[in-house]
Motif scaffolding. Structure first.
Motif, PDB file in Angstrom:
ATOM      1  N   ILE A   1       1.111  -0.981   0.088  1.00 20.54           N
ATOM      2  CA  ILE A   1       0.467  -0.018  -0.148  1.00 20.54           C
ATOM      3  C   ILE A   1       0.987   1.316   0.351  1.00 20.54           C
ATOM      4  O   ILE A   1       1.600   1.591   1.457  1.00 20.54           O
ATOM      5  N   VAL A   2       0.718   2.083  -0.646  1.00 22.96           N
ATOM      6  CA  VAL A   2       1.815   3.279  -1.180  1.00 22.96           C
ATOM      7  C   VAL A   2       0.355   4.701  -0.710  1.00 22.96           C
ATOM      8  O   VAL A   2      -0.613   4.773  -1.919  1.00 22.96           O
ATOM      9  N   SER A   3       0.725   5.498   0.007  1.00 20.40           N
ATOM     10  CA  SER A   3       0.059   6.282   0.281  1.00 20.40           C
ATOM     11  C   SER A   3       0.319   7.853  -0.118  1.00 20.40           C
ATOM     12  O   SER A   3       1.885   7.866  -0.025  1.00 20.40           O
ATOM     13  N   GLN A   4       0.191   9.222   0.581  1.00 24.57           N
ATOM     14  CA  GLN A   4       0.574   9.760   0.621  1.00 24.57           C
ATOM     15  C   GLN A   4       1.474   9.993   1.314  1.00 24.57           C
ATOM     16  O   GLN A   4       2.582  10.215   2.080  1.00 24.57           O
ATOM     17  N   ALA A   5       1.068  10.661   3.016  1.00 19.52           N
ATOM     18  CA  ALA A   5       1.686  10.904   4.221  1.00 19.52           C
ATOM     19  C   ALA A   5       0.981  10.317   5.785  1.00 19.52           C
ATOM     20  O   ALA A   5      -0.182  10.656   5.358  1.00 19.52           O
ATOM     21  N   PRO A   6       1.191  10.337   6.609  1.00 14.97           N
ATOM     22  CA  PRO A   6       0.652  10.266   7.778  1.00 14.97           C
ATOM     23  C   PRO A   6      -0.067  10.887   8.115  1.00 14.97           C
ATOM     24  O   PRO A   6       0.215  12.293   8.128  1.00 14.97           O
ATOM     25  N   GLY A   7      -1.298  10.730   8.567  1.00 13.68           N
ATOM     26  CA  GLY A   7      -2.322  12.180   9.248  1.00 13.68           C
ATOM     27  C   GLY A   7      -1.965  12.163  10.834  1.00 13.68           C
ATOM     28  O   GLY A   7      -0.821  11.817  11.156  1.00 13.68           O
ATOM     29  N   ARG A   8      -2.648  13.433  11.362  1.00 12.59           N
ATOM     30  CA  ARG A   8      -1.959  13.870  13.118  1.00 12.59           C
ATOM     31  C   ARG A   8      -1.678  12.471  13.626  1.00 12.59           C
ATOM     32  O   ARG A   8      -1.621  12.754  14.397  1.00 12.59           O
ATOM     33  N   LYS A   9      -3.284  12.071  13.986  1.00 14.15           N
ATOM     34  CA  LYS A   9      -3.313  11.177  14.410  1.00 14.15           C
ATOM     35  C   LYS A   9      -2.586   9.486  14.877  1.00 14.15           C
ATOM     36  O   LYS A   9      -2.145   8.919  15.003  1.00 14.15           O
ATOM     37  N   VAL A  10      -1.762   9.321  13.018  1.00 14.44           N
ATOM     38  CA  VAL A  10      -0.981   8.152  12.804  1.00 14.44           C
ATOM     39  C   VAL A  10       0.066   8.766  13.235  1.00 14.44           C
ATOM     40  O   VAL A  10       1.167   8.151  14.007  1.00 14.44           O
TER      41      VAL A  10
END
Length: 197
Positions: free
Chosen positions: A42-51
């Motif tokens: 899984i290639v996504s964009q970037a972690p969010g704040r909660k991550v």
């Protein structure tokens, strides 16, 4: 990178990365999941704040929707021997007016060439969102995210399945594109099961 560097040593180096530190409002905390045995990438964009806060990839509402799309539960999703999660940016980039900022541009060029070639057991790659699609598909992607996802059969023939981001912010896109749920999701679930066998 030394030729003798183990996969585990590479992941430790990535998690210790400080390349973008000066640009990260909460500081660096690279988040990824990978194993030499991973079957699905899984290639996504970037972690969010909660991550960023938890250090667990897709540990948020987007992750709940993504797991629903894939037809898998958390124990499977968080098994690195089954699933690798490698964003375009490993750290939370901060928030702008319209949501999270784009992934830092230094990250993928610094680390993907070292990491992705070592994921030799991957059978299917999911390109989630426009940044992942730009990075993985390059000139083969469509003019818009919708164009790229509409051409999913063509991309799947090359082992990559483009998807919109599962963020709640994309609710309107999902309503405007009912074919995604009707045609692509059943095939996505089938392909994920094949990859994880």
């Amino acid at each position: 990178m030394s030729r003798q560097e183990s996969f585990e040593q590479l992941v430790i180096r990535i998690r210790a990365c400080r390349l973008c530190e000066a640009h990260l409002p909460l500081g660096p905390r690279p988040v990824l999941q990978a194993s030499p045995q991973s079957r699905l990438l899984i290639v996504s964009q970037a972690p969010g704040r909660k991550v960023h806060d938890t250090g667990i990839p897709f540990n948020d509402v987007s992750g709940d929707r993504l797991r629903d799309w894939l037809g898998i539960d958390k124990p499977v999703f968080y098994d690195a021997d089954k699933i690798a999660i490698v964003p375009m940016g490993f750290c939370f980039p901060g928030t702008g007016k319209g949501g999270d900022l784009p992934p830092r541009p230094e990250c993928a060029p610094a680390w993907h060439p070292h990491l992705l070639p070592r994921l030799t057991q991957v059978r299917l790659t999911l390109a989630i969102g426009q940044y992942a699609q730009a990075g993985l598909l390059g000139q083969r992607r469509g003019r818009t995210l919708t164009d790229t996802v509409l051409a999913w059969r063509e991309h799947l023939a090359h082992g990559v399945l483009p998807l919109p981001h599962p963020s709640p912010r994309n609710q309107l896109w999902l309503k405007r594109n009912p074919w995604f749920e009707a045609a692509l999701l059943p095939e996505l679930r089938r392909q994920v099961q094949l990859a994880l066998r």
